[in-house]
Motif scaffolding. Sequence first.
Motif, short mmCIF file in Angstrom:
data_model
loop_
_atom_site.label_atom_id
_atom_site.label_comp_id
_atom_site.label_asym_id
_atom_site.label_seq_id
_atom_site.Cartn_x
_atom_site.Cartn_y
_atom_site.Cartn_z
N SER A 172 0.83 -1.20 0.00
CA SER A 172 0.00 0.00 0.00
C SER A 172 0.87 1.25 0.00
N GLY A 173 0.47 2.21 -0.83
CA GLY A 173 1.21 3.45 -0.95
C GLY A 173 2.21 3.45 -2.09
N GLU A 175 3.47 3.04 -6.06
CA GLU A 175 2.94 3.34 -7.38
C GLU A 175 3.78 2.59 -8.42
N ASP A 198 -1.84 2.65 -8.60
CA ASP A 198 -1.61 3.12 -7.23
C ASP A 198 -2.21 2.10 -6.28
N GLU A 200 -3.57 0.78 -2.95
CA GLU A 200 -4.19 1.28 -1.73
C GLU A 200 -4.43 0.14 -0.76
N GLU A 201 -4.85 0.49 0.45
CA GLU A 201 -5.13 -0.54 1.47
C GLU A 201 -6.26 -1.43 1.00
#
Length: 201
Positions: A172-173, A175, A198, A200-201
Amino acid sequence: MKRMPFTPPTEHYDERVLPIDKQICLLLQQRKEISEGNPGYPPFAYIDQWSAETGLYEDFLKILFGTLRSDEYFKPIVEPADFRRHLPVLVSQEHEGYFFTLTSVRQYANASVVTLYVDWDVTIPEQTSTGISNFVLHMGEHYDCRMDRGGSCSGNATYNYVVSPALPDRLSGLEFVFREEIGGPFGGEPTGKEVRFDIEE
């Protein structure tokens, strides 16, 4: 891509040219620093002029300056070792009729392997394998990324990228940016097409 071991073309070396060869290496280093690693390619008019002034063949100079653009592709290769685990990702997006899926990341002690799938409709004339070019993975300055292998057949293509050092187990986080290039594997020119994921959680 994995490189084949290099074998010297001859055992002969004229030691009298040693100081010149050392100076060539120093000049190459200086050229890289001044251009900040992006020297481009000299116009043919310059090459024609240098050929006339030095007596060196034009085609030789063209190949020489083409090779100088590929310096980064000869840095030491990290081979993934000591497999740890699979990380599922499964994020997808459509881009200009092609369907891109970031499927998974294989975690090793010293690197990660990222897998990208591309699917398209073979019944549409414009959707052919020739429409898929070389995609280069970018993950920021902290990571070195290289395409390890890839292949395609009717309607789909698969690419594996080695990323070092290894990515964190929590993605997560992060790219993942895949930028299209044309002109071969050594210093291709960006087309402007890119696909971003991207996480994400």
